[in-house]
Design an enzyme around this catalytic site. Sequence first.
Site, PDB file in Angstrom:
ATOM      1  N   LYS A 170       0.854  -1.202   0.000  1.00 40.59           N
ATOM      2  CA  LYS A 170       0.000   0.000   0.000  1.00 40.59           C
ATOM      3  C   LYS A 170       0.879   1.238   0.000  1.00 40.59           C
ATOM      4  O   LYS A 170       2.054   1.205   0.391  1.00 40.59           O
ATOM      5  CB  LYS A 170      -0.923   0.024   1.221  1.00 40.59           C
ATOM      6  CG  LYS A 170      -0.231  -0.052   2.603  1.00 40.59           C
ATOM      7  CD  LYS A 170       0.158   1.258   3.240  1.00 40.59           C
ATOM      8  CE  LYS A 170       0.658   1.092   4.670  1.00 40.59           C
ATOM      9  NZ  LYS A 170       1.445   2.187   5.194  1.00 40.59           N
ATOM     10  N   ASP A 227      -2.748  -1.686  10.348  1.00 38.35           N
ATOM     11  CA  ASP A 227      -2.896  -1.640   8.891  1.00 38.35           C
ATOM     12  C   ASP A 227      -3.611  -2.871   8.325  1.00 38.35           C
ATOM     13  O   ASP A 227      -3.989  -2.889   7.150  1.00 38.35           O
ATOM     14  CB  ASP A 227      -1.513  -1.578   8.213  1.00 38.35           C
ATOM     15  CG  ASP A 227      -0.970  -0.149   8.097  1.00 38.35           C
ATOM     16  OD1 ASP A 227      -1.775   0.805   8.186  1.00 38.35           O
ATOM     17  OD2 ASP A 227       0.247  -0.006   7.895  1.00 38.35           O
TER      18      ASP A 227
HETATM   19  C1  LIG Z   1       2.207   4.189   9.498  1.00 29.11           C
HETATM   20  C2  LIG Z   1       1.065   3.322   9.028  1.00 29.11           C
HETATM   21  O1  LIG Z   1       1.562   2.280   8.186  1.00 29.11           O
HETATM   22  C3  LIG Z   1       0.097   4.158   8.193  1.00 29.11           C
HETATM   23  O2  LIG Z   1      -0.800   3.383   7.447  1.00 29.11           O
HETATM   24  C4  LIG Z   1       0.312   2.680  10.202  1.00 29.11           C
HETATM   25  O3  LIG Z   1      -0.206   3.680  11.058  1.00 29.11           O
HETATM   26  C5  LIG Z   1       1.167   1.694  10.985  1.00 29.11           C
HETATM   27  O4  LIG Z   1       0.406   0.556  11.163  1.00 29.11           O
HETATM   28  P1  LIG Z   1       1.061  -0.819  11.696  1.00 29.11           P
HETATM   29  O5  LIG Z   1       2.408  -1.010  11.106  1.00 29.11           O
HETATM   30  O6  LIG Z   1       0.029  -1.879  11.496  1.00 29.11           O
HETATM   31  O7  LIG Z   1       1.266  -0.457  13.233  1.00 29.11           O
HETATM   32  P2  LIG Z   1       0.979  -1.316  14.552  1.00 29.11           P
HETATM   33  O8  LIG Z   1       1.714  -2.632  14.428  1.00 29.11           O
HETATM   34  O9  LIG Z   1      -0.471  -1.354  14.859  1.00 29.11           O
HETATM   35  O10 LIG Z   1       1.699  -0.392  15.632  1.00 29.11           O
HETATM   36  C6  LIG Z   1       3.110  -0.290  15.754  1.00 29.11           C
HETATM   37  C7  LIG Z   1       3.409   0.900  16.647  1.00 29.11           C
HETATM   38  O11 LIG Z   1       3.222   2.131  15.901  1.00 29.11           O
HETATM   39  C8  LIG Z   1       2.638   3.127  16.705  1.00 29.11           C
HETATM   40  N1  LIG Z   1       1.339   3.514  16.121  1.00 29.11           N
HETATM   41  C9  LIG Z   1       0.742   2.738  15.172  1.00 29.11           C
HETATM   42  C10 LIG Z   1      -0.468   3.121  14.615  1.00 29.11           C
HETATM   43  C11 LIG Z   1      -1.063   4.308  15.077  1.00 29.11           C
HETATM   44  N2  LIG Z   1      -2.229   4.725  14.582  1.00 29.11           N
HETATM   45  N3  LIG Z   1      -0.459   5.051  16.035  1.00 29.11           N
HETATM   46  C12 LIG Z   1       0.746   4.686  16.551  1.00 29.11           C
HETATM   47  O12 LIG Z   1       1.294   5.392  17.392  1.00 29.11           O
HETATM   48  C13 LIG Z   1       2.504   2.535  18.102  1.00 29.11           C
HETATM   49  O13 LIG Z   1       3.660   2.894  18.809  1.00 29.11           O
HETATM   50  C14 LIG Z   1       2.498   1.036  17.850  1.00 29.11           C
HETATM   51  O14 LIG Z   1       3.001   0.311  18.949  1.00 29.11           O
HETATM   52  N1  LIG Z   2       5.490 -11.159   6.658  1.00 29.85           N
HETATM   53  C1  LIG Z   2       6.455 -10.276   6.930  1.00 29.85           C
HETATM   54  N2  LIG Z   2       7.088  -9.652   5.927  1.00 29.85           N
HETATM   55  C2  LIG Z   2       8.046  -8.746   6.187  1.00 29.85           C
HETATM   56  N3  LIG Z   2       8.450  -8.398   7.406  1.00 29.85           N
HETATM   57  C3  LIG Z   2       7.866  -8.992   8.458  1.00 29.85           C
HETATM   58  C4  LIG Z   2       6.839  -9.953   8.261  1.00 29.85           C
HETATM   59  N4  LIG Z   2       6.396 -10.314   9.474  1.00 29.85           N
HETATM   60  C5  LIG Z   2       7.104  -9.630  10.384  1.00 29.85           C
HETATM   61  N5  LIG Z   2       8.009  -8.843   9.792  1.00 29.85           N
HETATM   62  C6  LIG Z   2       8.907  -7.934  10.516  1.00 29.85           C
HETATM   63  O1  LIG Z   2       8.176  -6.685  10.630  1.00 29.85           O
HETATM   64  C7  LIG Z   2       9.004  -5.575  10.364  1.00 29.85           C
HETATM   65  C8  LIG Z   2       8.294  -4.487   9.534  1.00 29.85           C
HETATM   66  O2  LIG Z   2       7.465  -5.071   8.572  1.00 29.85           O
HETATM   67  P1  LIG Z   2       6.582  -4.284   7.507  1.00 29.85           P
HETATM   68  O3  LIG Z   2       6.995  -4.749   6.158  1.00 29.85           O
HETATM   69  O4  LIG Z   2       5.128  -4.402   7.850  1.00 29.85           O
HETATM   70  O5  LIG Z   2       7.004  -2.818   7.749  1.00 29.85           O
HETATM   71  P2  LIG Z   2       6.394  -1.563   7.140  1.00 29.85           P
HETATM   72  O6  LIG Z   2       6.418  -1.721   5.659  1.00 29.85           O
HETATM   73  O7  LIG Z   2       7.091  -0.414   7.742  1.00 29.85           O
HETATM   74  O8  LIG Z   2       4.878  -1.621   7.592  1.00 29.85           O
HETATM   75  P3  LIG Z   2       3.835  -0.499   7.983  1.00 29.85           P
HETATM   76  O9  LIG Z   2       3.560   0.322   6.795  1.00 29.85           O
HETATM   77  O10 LIG Z   2       2.636  -1.362   8.358  1.00 29.85           O
HETATM   78  O11 LIG Z   2       4.401   0.268   9.131  1.00 29.85           O
HETATM   79  C9  LIG Z   2      10.222  -6.102   9.677  1.00 29.85           C
HETATM   80  O12 LIG Z   2      11.307  -5.601  10.376  1.00 29.85           O
HETATM   81  C10 LIG Z   2      10.161  -7.618   9.763  1.00 29.85           C
HETATM   82  O13 LIG Z   2      11.244  -8.158  10.474  1.00 29.85           O
END
Ligand SMILES: C[C@](O)(CO)[C@H](O)COP(=O)(O)OP(=O)(O)OC[C@H]1O[C@@H](n2ccc(N)nc2=O)[C@H](O)[C@@H]1O
Ligand SMILES: Nc1ncnc2c1ncn2[C@@H]1O[C@H](COP(=O)(O)OP(=O)(O)OP(=O)(O)O)[C@@H](O)[C@H]1O
Length: 344
Positions: A17, A166
């Site tokens: 996304k 997400d």
């Molecule tokens: C940055 C985005 O990717 C935008 O779509 C999302 O808000 C992040 O979503 P995500 O990776 O699914 O995050 P989560 O695994 O739920 O949360 C990880 C950490 O990010 C912070 N977090 C996340 C979502 C949110 N609305 N507020 C936050 O402050 C919190 O510290 C939380 O412990």
């Molecule tokens: N299926 C997976 N694919 C990739 N990374 C994973 C997975 N499951 C757990 N992880 C761990 O989660 C961390 C972040 O993954 P992710 O790819 O969701 O990050 P992101 O793209 O920043 O996501 P978001 O946009 O939700 O914040 C990585 O450091 C990885 O070690």
Amino acid sequence: MQALPLSSIAVTHPPAKLNLFLELMGKREDGYHDIDTVMVAIDWRDQLRIQQSETPGVQLAVQWMPSLEIVARELGVDPDSDQGQSLLAIPDDSRNLVHRALVRFAEHFGLATGFSCHLAKSIPAGAGMGGASSDAASALLCAATLSGIPQDHPDLVVLAAELGSDIPFFLGNAATAWTAARAQGRGEQLTPVALTTQLNTVVAFPATSLSTAKIYSESSISDTPQPADAFIGALKTGDWGSIASHMCNRLQEPASKIAPQIDEILKSMWHLGLRGCQLTGSGSACFGLAESAIHATRLASQLRNQYSAVQQRGVRSDADRQSLPTARVVAASSVLVPASIQIE
Ligand SMILES: C[C@](O)(CO)[C@H](O)COP(=O)(O)OP(=O)(O)OC[C@H]1O[C@@H](n2ccc(N)nc2=O)[C@H](O)[C@@H]1O
Ligand SMILES: Nc1ncnc2c1ncn2[C@@H]1O[C@H](COP(=O)(O)OP(=O)(O)OP(=O)(O)O)[C@@H](O)[C@H]1O
């Protein structure tokens, strides 16, 4: 619905996304932020294959597509170095969201069987592209299909929101066929947004992963947060220039303080002619809009050439990396047809 035979394999292609718009509306007492974001699914995808197993538990194998060596080369990193490991070592145990999603699914629905799965990664991790979240949503839907549970079972949405903010977006994208949605609350309150046009983007992943929790903790909330309404109004016009001029991401500032190469990449995208160039999610991936799919493909190739020229000059020190970043670059469009699940 009946469970499928154990020999059936569910295969799907979870999309990444992009956050076209992301505003922080306030900080909550539970440690999360209330956000107002508009996300779109794009055709940069992983591949997930899941089969039921007789014994309970989850077996997961993970590899990079097309291969670890090719992805490492595009990123300009040695896969065995610390940096290579931090970018490319994807957990295959309970730290992986696919593993966690399947364990929760089996517990919740009281299954006597387990799952064996294979995840082929293409979406960068720690990129703000939601790769892990998308994999987890697809895992829930594949598990439901194999176990004879309807894809629109309301408990799936509850499980998704428990696993990550997400994940409900990706569940909705795959199960109910929306391409774009507004996400509010901590990201789990979704309203589909109709796209009147395909969005064509160039996405660049700098060779660095950022922690979502860290970026949120370094962020600050504007005195006058702007909700997504004006952006959604622009999106409805279908005019890419207007869409680009209404985009923003409040997490870009804290992310580019931690990873200054983000600003360099955004500048080089802008100079090439991309518009609305910004960070997605909590980064580190950056993207910009192009006028057409052909335009996006051409600009992605030009950007890739710039970065590979940097790599060929053998630039390796951290200081050089910041002024001359390397990145994995892909032209990607918003997906019009959600990833279906095929049964083999
Ligand atoms: C940055 C985005 O990717 C935008 O779509 C999302 O808000 C992040 O979503 P995500 O990776 O699914 O995050 P989560 O695994 O739920 O949360 C990880 C950490 O990010 C912070 N977090 C996340 C979502 C949110 N609305 N507020 C936050 O402050 C919190 O510290 C939380 O412990
Ligand atoms: N299926 C997976 N694919 C990739 N990374 C994973 C997975 N499951 C757990 N992880 C761990 O989660 C961390 C972040 O993954 P992710 O790819 O969701 O990050 P992101 O793209 O920043 O996501 P978001 O946009 O939700 O914040 C990585 O450091 C990885 O070690």
